[in-house]
Enzyme design. Sequence first.
Site, PDB file in Angstrom:
ATOM      1  N   GLU A 184       0.840  -1.213   0.000  1.00  0.00           N
ATOM      2  CA  GLU A 184       0.000   0.000   0.000  1.00  0.00           C
ATOM      3  C   GLU A 184       0.868   1.254   0.000  1.00  0.00           C
ATOM      4  O   GLU A 184       0.579   2.230  -0.699  1.00  0.00           O
ATOM      5  CB  GLU A 184      -0.887   0.035   1.259  1.00  0.00           C
ATOM      6  CG  GLU A 184      -2.032  -0.928   1.243  1.00  0.00           C
ATOM      7  CD  GLU A 184      -3.036  -0.614   0.156  1.00  0.00           C
ATOM      8  OE1 GLU A 184      -2.778  -1.025  -0.984  1.00  0.00           O
ATOM      9  OE2 GLU A 184      -4.048   0.031   0.429  1.00  0.00           O
ATOM     10  N   THR A 230      -5.648   7.556  -4.941  1.00  0.00           N
ATOM     11  CA  THR A 230      -5.636   7.641  -3.475  1.00  0.00           C
ATOM     12  C   THR A 230      -4.581   8.631  -2.983  1.00  0.00           C
ATOM     13  O   THR A 230      -4.816   9.410  -2.054  1.00  0.00           O
ATOM     14  CB  THR A 230      -5.361   6.245  -2.872  1.00  0.00           C
ATOM     15  OG1 THR A 230      -6.419   5.388  -3.280  1.00  0.00           O
ATOM     16  CG2 THR A 230      -5.302   6.282  -1.360  1.00  0.00           C
TER      17      THR A 230
HETATM   18  N1  HSE Z   1      -8.168   4.922   4.351  1.00  0.00           N
HETATM   19  C1  HSE Z   1      -7.651   5.102   3.019  1.00  0.00           C
HETATM   20  C2  HSE Z   1      -8.006   6.501   2.557  1.00  0.00           C
HETATM   21  C3  HSE Z   1      -8.249   4.083   2.098  1.00  0.00           C
HETATM   22  O1  HSE Z   1      -9.154   6.903   2.754  1.00  0.00           O
HETATM   23  O2  HSE Z   1      -7.146   7.191   2.003  1.00  0.00           O
HETATM   24  C4  HSE Z   1      -7.772   4.200   0.678  1.00  0.00           C
HETATM   25  O3  HSE Z   1      -8.568   3.390  -0.149  1.00  0.00           O
END
Ligand code: HSE
Length: 332
Positions: A153, A206
């Site tokens: 990630e 993201t």
């Molecule tokens: N918690 C993370 C965000 C998840 O909201 O950036 C990314 O899919």
Amino acid sequence: MEDNKLQELAPTTLAPLSGNGGRDSIHVFAPATVANVVCGFDVLGFAVDEPGDEVIMRLTGKPGITLSKITGDDGRLPLDPAKNTVSVSVQHYLQSVGRTDIGLDIELHKKMPIGSGLGSSSASTVAGLFAIKTLLGDDADPIKLLPFAMKGEEMACGHGHADNVAPALFGGFVLIRSYEPLDVVRLPHPKNLWCAIVFPDVDVPTREARQIIRKNIQMKDAVTQWGNIAGLVSGLFMQDIDLIGRSMKDVLVEPVRSMLIPDFYKMREMAMELGAVSFGISGSGPSVFAFTKDEATARAITQKLQQHLTGLKIGSNSYVSTINDAGPKVLG
Ligand code: HSE
């Protein structure tokens, strides 16, 4: 996360290569996930039945990892094993368990859109890690794979959060109680909770969706938020769907990220009118999701929202499922 932490958390023993019936190849599916679950930014997530990604992994007999094929990515993902999150995570795992003598070839079959907010990179990474663990007959607790998945990630979006990878790995509804040290809790959930997901075909990386979030928050907003998180977790334990619904409100992240999603508030209004329990952004978006009490309502919501997006000349995909408690599975 530091590499020495990975070492600490890694399995210390490995079954022989011929474990698991002498298998020399494996085909694994890992599920998509809905992270944040509206109020639990970076700490809550759950897995769904579909979509998900698939990895086929073969032992080659020649040390090192190759990536021979990626499908379903429109050429967006790197075939260079040093740059792909699946091979990099698997390589970290092999190093950690002292098995860099192993030769592997990986095929990655993307069965879900990239940059969708459905944990696309997590599903791929978890499928790869679950494949190597099973291939090697490593019967260590799957929690040992979590730091390697988080490494993936970090590579994919610059931050090693666990709210996609943990539910992809364990299935079900997961709380990341703490990152330092890592403390992950599986939560119960009502069996009749359905999830309707709509992915509007707009790109929301993201990495960028994290950069726009406010860095400082007001105490008043923090109080609202932790009340809602506690309410959601209580509702899950108490099987109280109405409490779950009224707790799924986000005053911290959604007001900013909703701007990246076409007609977000209009879609929420439509979903709630059709009987949704709650509605919000899946992960960092642009996918949105609604909880419902039955499948028919979930399907009515996806149909209505997709029609609306078509009217805006935006393509979309939709998925309806209950919460997936199984996590990754071996397909062959
Ligand atoms: N918690 C993370 C965000 C998840 O909201 O950036 C990314 O899919």
